[in-house]
Scaffold this motif. Structure first.
Motif, PDB file in Angstrom:
ATOM      1  N   SER A 165       0.911  -1.295  -0.118  1.00 19.11           N
ATOM      2  CA  SER A 165       0.163   0.007  -0.009  1.00 19.11           C
ATOM      3  C   SER A 165       0.836   1.360  -0.077  1.00 19.11           C
ATOM      4  O   SER A 165       0.496   2.144  -0.619  1.00 19.11           O
ATOM      5  CB  SER A 165      -0.775   0.149   1.102  1.00 19.11           C
ATOM      6  OG  SER A 165      -0.082  -0.061   2.436  1.00 19.11           O
ATOM      7  N   VAL A 166       2.073   1.101   0.765  1.00 22.08           N
ATOM      8  CA  VAL A 166       2.981   2.484   0.679  1.00 22.08           C
ATOM      9  C   VAL A 166       3.221   2.463  -0.690  1.00 22.08           C
ATOM     10  O   VAL A 166       3.597   3.747  -1.306  1.00 22.08           O
ATOM     11  CB  VAL A 166       4.070   2.233   1.650  1.00 22.08           C
ATOM     12  CG1 VAL A 166       5.206   3.249   1.707  1.00 22.08           C
ATOM     13  CG2 VAL A 166       3.374   2.116   3.171  1.00 22.08           C
ATOM     14  N   GLN A 167       3.934   1.335  -1.151  1.00 17.90           N
ATOM     15  CA  GLN A 167       4.458   1.493  -2.709  1.00 17.90           C
ATOM     16  C   GLN A 167       3.572   1.955  -3.666  1.00 17.90           C
ATOM     17  O   GLN A 167       3.891   2.910  -4.315  1.00 17.90           O
ATOM     18  CB  GLN A 167       4.746  -0.123  -3.290  1.00 17.90           C
ATOM     19  CG  GLN A 167       6.094  -0.358  -2.433  1.00 17.90           C
ATOM     20  CD  GLN A 167       6.524  -1.957  -2.674  1.00 17.90           C
ATOM     21  OE1 GLN A 167       5.673  -2.428  -3.483  1.00 17.90           O
ATOM     22  NE2 GLN A 167       7.633  -2.422  -2.344  1.00 17.90           N
ATOM     23  N   ALA A 168       2.158   1.391  -3.706  1.00 14.78           N
ATOM     24  CA  ALA A 168       1.278   2.277  -4.373  1.00 14.78           C
ATOM     25  C   ALA A 168       0.741   3.536  -4.150  1.00 14.78           C
ATOM     26  O   ALA A 168       0.885   4.338  -5.373  1.00 14.78           O
ATOM     27  CB  ALA A 168      -0.052   1.324  -3.988  1.00 14.78           C
ATOM     28  N   ALA A 169       0.995   3.948  -3.048  1.00 15.99           N
ATOM     29  CA  ALA A 169       0.665   5.511  -2.548  1.00 15.99           C
ATOM     30  C   ALA A 169       1.999   6.397  -2.932  1.00 15.99           C
ATOM     31  O   ALA A 169       1.753   7.330  -3.654  1.00 15.99           O
ATOM     32  CB  ALA A 169       0.481   5.724  -1.027  1.00 15.99           C
ATOM     33  N   GLN A 170       3.080   5.667  -2.897  1.00 17.96           N
ATOM     34  CA  GLN A 170       4.271   6.550  -3.580  1.00 17.96           C
ATOM     35  C   GLN A 170       4.380   6.782  -4.985  1.00 17.96           C
ATOM     36  O   GLN A 170       4.338   7.609  -5.410  1.00 17.96           O
ATOM     37  CB  GLN A 170       5.501   5.941  -2.919  1.00 17.96           C
ATOM     38  CG  GLN A 170       6.679   6.511  -3.350  1.00 17.96           C
ATOM     39  CD  GLN A 170       8.141   5.879  -2.500  1.00 17.96           C
ATOM     40  OE1 GLN A 170       7.906   4.593  -2.344  1.00 17.96           O
ATOM     41  NE2 GLN A 170       9.331   6.678  -2.342  1.00 17.96           N
ATOM     42  N   ARG A 312       4.136   5.537 -13.680  1.00 21.06           N
ATOM     43  CA  ARG A 312       3.971   5.683 -12.504  1.00 21.06           C
ATOM     44  C   ARG A 312       2.601   4.944 -12.045  1.00 21.06           C
ATOM     45  O   ARG A 312       2.574   4.141 -11.024  1.00 21.06           O
ATOM     46  CB  ARG A 312       4.125   6.854 -11.811  1.00 21.06           C
ATOM     47  CG  ARG A 312       5.780   7.505 -11.798  1.00 21.06           C
ATOM     48  CD  ARG A 312       6.447   6.592 -10.757  1.00 21.06           C
ATOM     49  NE  ARG A 312       7.050   5.453 -11.341  1.00 21.06           N
ATOM     50  CZ  ARG A 312       7.466   4.557 -10.237  1.00 21.06           C
ATOM     51  NH1 ARG A 312       7.413   4.786  -8.831  1.00 21.06           N
ATOM     52  NH2 ARG A 312       7.999   3.510 -10.926  1.00 21.06           N
ATOM     53  N   THR A 313       1.554   4.954 -12.748  1.00 22.01           N
ATOM     54  CA  THR A 313       0.463   4.327 -12.807  1.00 22.01           C
ATOM     55  C   THR A 313       0.527   3.170 -12.731  1.00 22.01           C
ATOM     56  O   THR A 313      -0.294   2.170 -12.047  1.00 22.01           O
ATOM     57  CB  THR A 313      -0.709   5.005 -13.628  1.00 22.01           C
ATOM     58  OG1 THR A 313      -0.830   6.570 -13.385  1.00 22.01           O
ATOM     59  CG2 THR A 313      -1.855   4.500 -13.423  1.00 22.01           C
ATOM     60  N   LEU A 314       1.216   2.622 -13.620  1.00 21.91           N
ATOM     61  CA  LEU A 314       1.585   0.924 -13.799  1.00 21.91           C
ATOM     62  C   LEU A 314       2.036   0.544 -12.726  1.00 21.91           C
ATOM     63  O   LEU A 314       1.743  -0.541 -12.133  1.00 21.91           O
ATOM     64  CB  LEU A 314       2.332   0.778 -15.083  1.00 21.91           C
ATOM     65  CG  LEU A 314       2.602  -0.557 -15.323  1.00 21.91           C
ATOM     66  CD1 LEU A 314       1.603  -1.528 -15.503  1.00 21.91           C
ATOM     67  CD2 LEU A 314       3.605  -0.594 -16.628  1.00 21.91           C
ATOM     68  N   ALA A 315       3.062   1.257 -11.952  1.00 21.63           N
ATOM     69  CA  ALA A 315       3.650   0.930 -10.832  1.00 21.63           C
ATOM     70  C   ALA A 315       2.856   0.516  -9.621  1.00 21.63           C
ATOM     71  O   ALA A 315       3.026  -0.076  -8.649  1.00 21.63           O
ATOM     72  CB  ALA A 315       5.007   1.658 -10.358  1.00 21.63           C
ATOM     73  N   ALA A 316       1.973   1.687  -9.523  1.00 21.42           N
ATOM     74  CA  ALA A 316       0.962   1.523  -8.348  1.00 21.42           C
ATOM     75  C   ALA A 316      -0.057   0.670  -8.745  1.00 21.42           C
ATOM     76  O   ALA A 316      -0.413  -0.076  -7.449  1.00 21.42           O
ATOM     77  CB  ALA A 316       0.149   2.960  -8.584  1.00 21.42           C
ATOM     78  N   ASP A 317      -0.647   0.358  -9.798  1.00 22.30           N
ATOM     79  CA  ASP A 317      -1.326  -0.857 -10.245  1.00 22.30           C
ATOM     80  C   ASP A 317      -1.043  -2.175  -9.905  1.00 22.30           C
ATOM     81  O   ASP A 317      -1.309  -3.042  -9.426  1.00 22.30           O
ATOM     82  CB  ASP A 317      -2.152  -0.792 -11.350  1.00 22.30           C
ATOM     83  CG  ASP A 317      -2.966   0.443 -11.550  1.00 22.30           C
ATOM     84  OD1 ASP A 317      -3.361   1.040 -10.574  1.00 22.30           O
ATOM     85  OD2 ASP A 317      -3.269   0.900 -12.807  1.00 22.30           O
ATOM     86  N   THR A 318       0.285  -2.309 -10.021  1.00 21.97           N
ATOM     87  CA  THR A 318       1.145  -3.417  -9.631  1.00 21.97           C
ATOM     88  C   THR A 318       1.257  -3.676  -8.056  1.00 21.97           C
ATOM     89  O   THR A 318       0.956  -4.905  -7.795  1.00 21.97           O
ATOM     90  CB  THR A 318       2.546  -3.511 -10.440  1.00 21.97           C
ATOM     91  OG1 THR A 318       2.467  -3.136 -11.658  1.00 21.97           O
ATOM     92  CG2 THR A 318       3.428  -4.712 -10.138  1.00 21.97           C
ATOM     93  N   ALA A 319       1.503  -2.839  -7.662  1.00 21.69           N
ATOM     94  CA  ALA A 319       1.775  -2.820  -5.805  1.00 21.69           C
ATOM     95  C   ALA A 319       0.365  -3.110  -5.392  1.00 21.69           C
ATOM     96  O   ALA A 319       0.202  -3.915  -4.355  1.00 21.69           O
ATOM     97  CB  ALA A 319       2.108  -1.735  -5.406  1.00 21.69           C
ATOM     98  N   LYS A 320      -0.801  -2.728  -6.001  1.00 22.49           N
ATOM     99  CA  LYS A 320      -2.143  -2.916  -5.533  1.00 22.49           C
ATOM    100  C   LYS A 320      -2.331  -4.613  -5.729  1.00 22.49           C
ATOM    101  O   LYS A 320      -3.388  -4.961  -4.958  1.00 22.49           O
ATOM    102  CB  LYS A 320      -3.228  -2.184  -6.288  1.00 22.49           C
ATOM    103  CG  LYS A 320      -3.177  -0.618  -5.889  1.00 22.49           C
ATOM    104  CD  LYS A 320      -3.850   0.261  -6.666  1.00 22.49           C
ATOM    105  CE  LYS A 320      -3.885   1.677  -6.172  1.00 22.49           C
ATOM    106  NZ  LYS A 320      -4.853   2.299  -6.999  1.00 22.49           N
TER     107      LYS A 320
END
Length: 484
Positions: A165-170, A312-320
């Protein structure tokens, strides 16, 4: 009055409880793992473009492969435009909206980081209770209660759900920052295009008014010749019709001029009409520099804000995905309470006589009828959609760069060709006017040659405006014009 003393736990029991909780915490930390896929960077969406470096043709002297200027509008050498862009980047409402969204995403990141820390609280109680008699003939009992306590709770991140969740928020905060930069890029280009259109309309209006004055002078001379019998009424009618047509052509240009003045004021965060006094005076059309500095496709992919936002959106969705995976497994919370108290206020000062509670709690919603599995599947498909959007953004960015460079390259050829055409039309008009004054040519020839000269000048002006707009399009396609 009966006196109640706080219950003092046995010291060995307290030590055993603390050891048990500490063992559970150590076991949870040692066995912790992070579920979900690790983000390994964006996919390679345009390998051929990056390898070939097609942006600069070997035989194109107008393009130079060098680091471009981020504040590209300075290359147009127009102080008025520089001030307008600076004003817009400071006060544009859409830009301030993007700034507010960036602050929201950063606050969300701070919240997610704080959620991983223990939650603590404090409580205090002062109470009086009157109890009825427990036996016949007994008396009522009054009790005073005083207590002060501190409590804490902490959820152990066993399966990495909080870490994800922290990775996604970042990553979301970084995407919002890139989106803000993208708004800056678009805003600078929009201000420049509106300014170019404004100066283009001013020049075309001035050209039209010059043509009107010339035609009015020809009508006056033709009226004199008509009075002497050396011209016909048909010649005068033709001149009057051409004058009316030229005046009619100026009307929509004035409407466009007012529209661009209002657009520039709005882009700068001002009311329509606020910049009229500043911009009403006609000025030359800004022209691009002799050479345009461009980079390579690899630098474009690193610099362009909309590509960075998509990545960065791709990175956030991967963390989710990891967040959803962690919700399928047990979670552990640790609770702790330390309290002082008794039946007298002085009992609150006895620091060696306190009560403690240490309790781990394990919970697992294993019978959810497929809800968590559906959430994981949903997160995976959201991530797949983000990857496809990233690929599409990269391809569109490369196409924008190629198209704008091509338009600029061919636009320079068009301007050079039309400049030669205008020079020839100027010479032809001078010759035919000399022959008309000498009486060796007709008025129809003069009108036709004048119309050709005005048309050549208008075409050249339009080509120059298109060339400058193509220069602006190159800078936007390269993702220039933003600052941190």
């Amino acid at each position: 009055m009966n006196t109640m003393r706080p219950i003092t736990p046995v010291k060995p029991a307290l030590a055993r409880n603390f050891s048990l909780v500490l063992s559970l915490v150590m076991l949870a930390v040692l066995s912790a793992c992070t579920l979900g896929p690790d983000y390994k960077g964006p996919p390679d969406s345009a390998p051929h473009a990056v390898q070939s470096g097609r942006f600069v043709r070997a035989d194109d002297a107008a393009m130079r492969k060098a680091a471009p200027l981020n504040e590209w509008w300075l290359g147009l050498a127009d102080p008025e435009l520089n001030e307008l862009v600076r004003h817009a980047l400071d006060a544009n409402p859409n830009l301030n909206i993007a700034r507010a969204r960036l602050q929201q995403s950063r606050a969300a990141l701070n919240l997610e980081q704080a959620n991983g820390m223990p939650s603590t609280g404090a409580s205090a109680l002062a109470g009086h209770a009157r109890l009825p008699p427990f036996t016949d003939g007994g008396s009522a009992t009054s009790v005073n209660l005083y207590s002060v306590g501190f409590d804490a709770s902490w959820e152990v991140d066993i399966f990495g759900g909080h870490k994800r969740s922290v990775q996604a928020a970042q990553a979301s905060a970084q995407a919002a920052e890139a989106t803000l930069a993208d708004v800056q890029v678009s805003l600078a280009a929009e201000v420049a295009n509106a300014y170019i259109n404004l100066r283009d309309r001013q020049q075309r209006i001035a050209l039209g008014e010059q043509s009107v004055g010339m035609q009015e002078e020809m009508i006056r001379l033709t009226e004199q010749r008509l009075a002497r019998g050396t011209a016909s009424s048909l010649d005068l009618i033709r001149l009057q019709n051409q004058l009316d047509a030229t005046r009619a052509d100026i009307v929509p240009l004035r409407a466009d001029l007012e529209s661009y003045l209002n657009q520039l004021a709005t882009l700068a965060g001002e009311e329509p009409g606020a910049l009229d006094a500043q911009l009403n005076t006609a000025s030359p059309l800004p022209l691009p520099p002799a050479q345009v500095q461009v980079g390579d496709p690899a630098s474009l992919l690193r610099h362009r804000p909309d590509i960075r936002a998509a990545e960065r959106t791709l990175a956030a969705d991967t963390a989710k995905i990891g967040q959803a995976e962690a919700a399928r497994y047990p979670s552990m919370k640790l609770f702790g309470v330390i309290g002082l108290g008794g039946t007298h206020p002085s009992d609150l000062t006895k620091l060696d006589d306190f009560s403690t509670v240490l309790a781990p709690m394990l919970s697992w919603n294993f019978l959810d009828f497929g809800r968590n599995t559906a959430r994981v599947n949903q997160a995976e498909e959201v991530r797949n959609e983000a990857e496809m959007k990233y690929r599409q953004t990269v391809l569109e960015a490369l196409r924008d760069a190629e198209d704008s460079l091509s338009r600029f390259r061919h636009g320079r050829v068009t301007v050079a060709t039309l400049a030669r055409t205008k020079a020839s039309a100027d010479r032809a008009l001078t010759l035919v006017q000399q022959r008309y004054r000498a009486g060796t040519t007709t008025l129809i020839d003069v009108l036709d040659t004048t119309r050709q000269q005005v048309s050549a000048e208008q075409n050249l002006l339009q080509a120059e405006a298109n060339l400058t707009r193509s220069f602006v399009a190159i800078q936007k396609a390269l993702g220039l014009g933003w600052s941190s």
